[in-house]
Scaffold this active site. Structure first.
Site, PDB file in Angstrom:
ATOM      1  CG  ASP A   1      13.619  72.175-107.137  1.00 26.27           C
ATOM      2  OD1 ASP A   1      14.612  72.117-106.384  1.00 26.27           O
ATOM      3  OD2 ASP A   1      13.676  72.604-108.309  1.00 26.27           O
TER       4      ASP A   1
ATOM      5  CE1 TYR B   1      27.077  68.888-113.443  1.00 27.98           C
ATOM      6  CE2 TYR B   1      28.536  69.048-115.339  1.00 27.98           C
ATOM      7  CZ  TYR B   1      27.274  69.115-114.797  1.00 27.98           C
ATOM      8  OH  TYR B   1      26.196  69.405-115.608  1.00 27.98           O
TER       9      TYR B   1
ATOM     10  CE  LYS C   1      24.779  66.272-114.801  1.00 30.97           C
ATOM     11  NZ  LYS C   1      23.328  66.092-114.647  1.00 30.97           N
TER      12      LYS C   1
END
Length: 276
Positions: free
Chosen positions: A33, A153, A157
């Site tokens: 991360d 977005y 995806k």
């Protein structure tokens, strides 16, 4: 059997829930991360992805049995395509040689039911072509528009679900015995969505786009458990799928018939038989 997992986006949300559950099971988890993980790295840049993959392999002492790619952002900005698509594909490609050495290598990716929503074919195709510069330029055209901004977005995806499907049967993945699949969540209660769900107006807007008749908004663990099964030894043949764990949103939006596309080919099939 103890296994070693690399999980991107392990600092919060679905990634953290998955890492926590695996650690409770006694598995070894290398989290990746921006901060607060075993490996700190920026998946939004080519250099960051390569370094994060190398650092993850080093932290795992050269043994990786599964990768779960959860890192992602949902803002209508160009960085979303870099993190959500290239931050998955390039990271996985970099770590694939090490993964292939496992006796039971597995990969799972977090997509979204947004992959079924309106998106930009131009942007999606640029992503699938591996052209990050072009994809970012397209996203820059969209980001300031309240309508097309949402395409960023959704396209990221759609593209990642298509990439998983395309790559899953290739010699590099299937040929190496690596099942690769995706999960498409509905509305998950995480730090990413808490602001949107904090008001009745926000909830109403979300529910209009993502109707979830089964058990409503879902906890991160509902996705984590599925990701864990997909990357378990037990999953030997599930390949290229995006499994929509979304409270029924996919069915509400697309209906009960996901098969009729094949009916259009019946005429072609009999025509070929007649020509033989």
């Amino acid at each position: 059997m103890a296994r070693t997992y690399v999980i991107t986006g392990a600092g919060s949300g679905i990634g953290k829930a998955t890492a926590d559950l695996l650690r409770e099971q006694g598995q070894t988890v290398i989290g990746v991360d921006l901060r607060g993980a075993e490996v700190e790295g920026d998946l939004g840049t080519p250099e960051g992805r390569a370094k994060a993959a190398a650092d993850a392999v080093a932290a795992a002492n050269g043994t990786v049995d599964a990768v779960i790619a959860c890192a992602g952002i949902s803002h209508p900005i160009p960085a979303t395509v870099s993190v959500n698509y290239f931050g998955v594909t390039e990271f996985l490609e970099a770590i694939r040689p090490t993964l292939a050495e496992s006796e039971a290598p597995r990969v799972a990716v977090v997509s979204s039911m947004s992959s079924l929503q309106p998106q930009s074919n131009e942007l999606t195709e640029a992503l699938l072509a591996g052209d990050e510069s072009k994809a970012v330029d397209i996203a820059k055209r969209f980001e300031n528009d309240p309508v097309t901004g949402n395409f960023i977005y959704a396209s990221s995806k759609r593209a990642i679900s298509r990439w998983v499907r395309r790559e899953s049967v290739t010699p590099e993945w299937a040929g190496a015995g690596i099942p690769i699949n995706a999960v498409g969540p509905g509305v998950v209660v995480t730090p990413m969505t808490e602001g949107l769900l904090a008001t009745e107006e926000g909830k109403a807007m979300v529910d209009a786009v993502v109707p979830m008749p089964l058990n409503y908004h879902q906890p991160a663990e509902s996705i984590a458990n599925l990701l864990i099964w997909l990357t378990s030894v037990e999953n030997s043949h599930c390949a290229g799928q995006t499994i929509y764990c979304d409270g029924g949103a996919d069915v509400v939006l697309r209906g009960d018939d996901a098969w009729s596309w094949a009916d259009e080919r019946v005429g072609e099939f009999f025509a070929k038989l007649g020509g033989q």
